[in-house]
Design an enzyme around this catalytic site. Structure first.
Site, short mmCIF file in Angstrom:
data_model
loop_
_atom_site.label_atom_id
_atom_site.label_comp_id
_atom_site.label_asym_id
_atom_site.label_seq_id
_atom_site.Cartn_x
_atom_site.Cartn_y
_atom_site.Cartn_z
N ASN A 62 0.83 -1.20 0.00
CA ASN A 62 0.00 0.00 0.00
C ASN A 62 0.87 1.25 0.00
OD1 ASN A 62 0.67 -0.74 2.68
ND2 ASN A 62 -1.05 0.41 3.54
N GLU A 64 0.36 5.22 0.62
CA GLU A 64 -0.54 6.28 1.05
C GLU A 64 -0.03 7.65 0.59
OE1 GLU A 64 -2.30 3.93 4.97
OE2 GLU A 64 -1.08 5.72 5.29
N CYS A 73 -4.12 0.79 -2.60
CA CYS A 73 -3.99 -0.44 -1.82
C CYS A 73 -2.93 -1.36 -2.43
CB CYS A 73 -5.31 -1.19 -1.80
SG CYS A 73 -6.71 -0.28 -1.14
N GLU A 75 -3.08 -4.54 -2.99
CA GLU A 75 -3.61 -5.48 -3.98
C GLU A 75 -3.63 -4.87 -5.37
OE1 GLU A 75 -4.84 -4.54 -1.04
OE2 GLU A 75 -6.39 -5.93 -0.33
N CYS A 112 -10.48 -4.34 0.37
CA CYS A 112 -11.60 -3.40 0.30
C CYS A 112 -12.44 -3.70 -0.94
CB CYS A 112 -11.07 -1.96 0.25
SG CYS A 112 -10.37 -1.46 -1.33
N CYS A 115 -10.79 -2.98 -4.41
CA CYS A 115 -9.82 -4.00 -4.81
C CYS A 115 -10.53 -5.26 -5.29
CB CYS A 115 -8.87 -4.34 -3.66
SG CYS A 115 -7.60 -3.09 -3.41
ZN LIG Z 1 -8.16 -2.08 -1.49
#
Ligand SMILES: [Zn+2]
Length: 158
Positions: A62, A64, A73, A75, A112, A115
């Site tokens: 990830n 940010e 993210c 993924e 999430c 994703c």
């Molecule tokens: Zn995600």
């Protein structure tokens, strides 16, 4: 009116040691990937690793950003890089894990919704089921395809 149910079938393991060798290696790659996480805001380091049909393993973590929606993210970092660098090679398996407060999380980290939607399209694009491994330290879930973790997938491509 008729009441309906979704049934999700998946395998649960109590440690990476129990996994078949290829899956274990992918989980270890996902754990390693957490080292590339940039998460100064959430302090939640997520690592992902995908295995392509030709055996290539690609890692993501990830990323940010102070402008929150600009981050991404783990993924999606891994899947987008896989599709960008190997557009014709299906993604066979995706593994996800998370690190927080100095240790890997005991429970599986669930992706999430965004994703999951990307997973659905990566799977559809290749025409092959993509397995998903959600790896906690003490519990690992292995799903046979993205369909298992995203029922009623949005799909405008048919
Ligand atoms: Zn995600």
């Amino acid at each position: 009116m008729e009441q309906k149910f979704f049934t999700i079938k998946f395998d649960e393991y109590s440690s990476a040691d129990e996994l078949p060798a290829e899956d274990r290696e992918l989980v270890l790659a996902a754990r390693e990937a957490t080292g590339g996480s940039y998460a100064p805001f959430s302090k939640f380091n997520v690592g992902a690793a995908v295995r392509l049909a030709d055996g290539t393993v690609i890692k993501g973590a990830n990323q940010e950003n102070a402008a929150f929606p600009s981050g991404l993210c783990a993924e999606r970092v891994a899947m987008f890089y896989a599709n960008a660098s190997h557009p014709d090679v299906p993604v066979e398996t995706l593994a996800v894990t998370a690190f927080q407060n100095g240790d890997f999380c005991s429970e599986p980290a669930a992706p999430c919704g965004a994703c999951r939607q990307v997973m659905a399209e990566v799977q559809k694009r290749s025409g092959k089921k993509m397995r998903v491994i959600l790896a906690g330290k003490d519990r690992i879930y292995v799903f046979p395809s993205v369909d298992s973790i995203l029922p009623l997938i949005f799909n405008n491509l048919d």
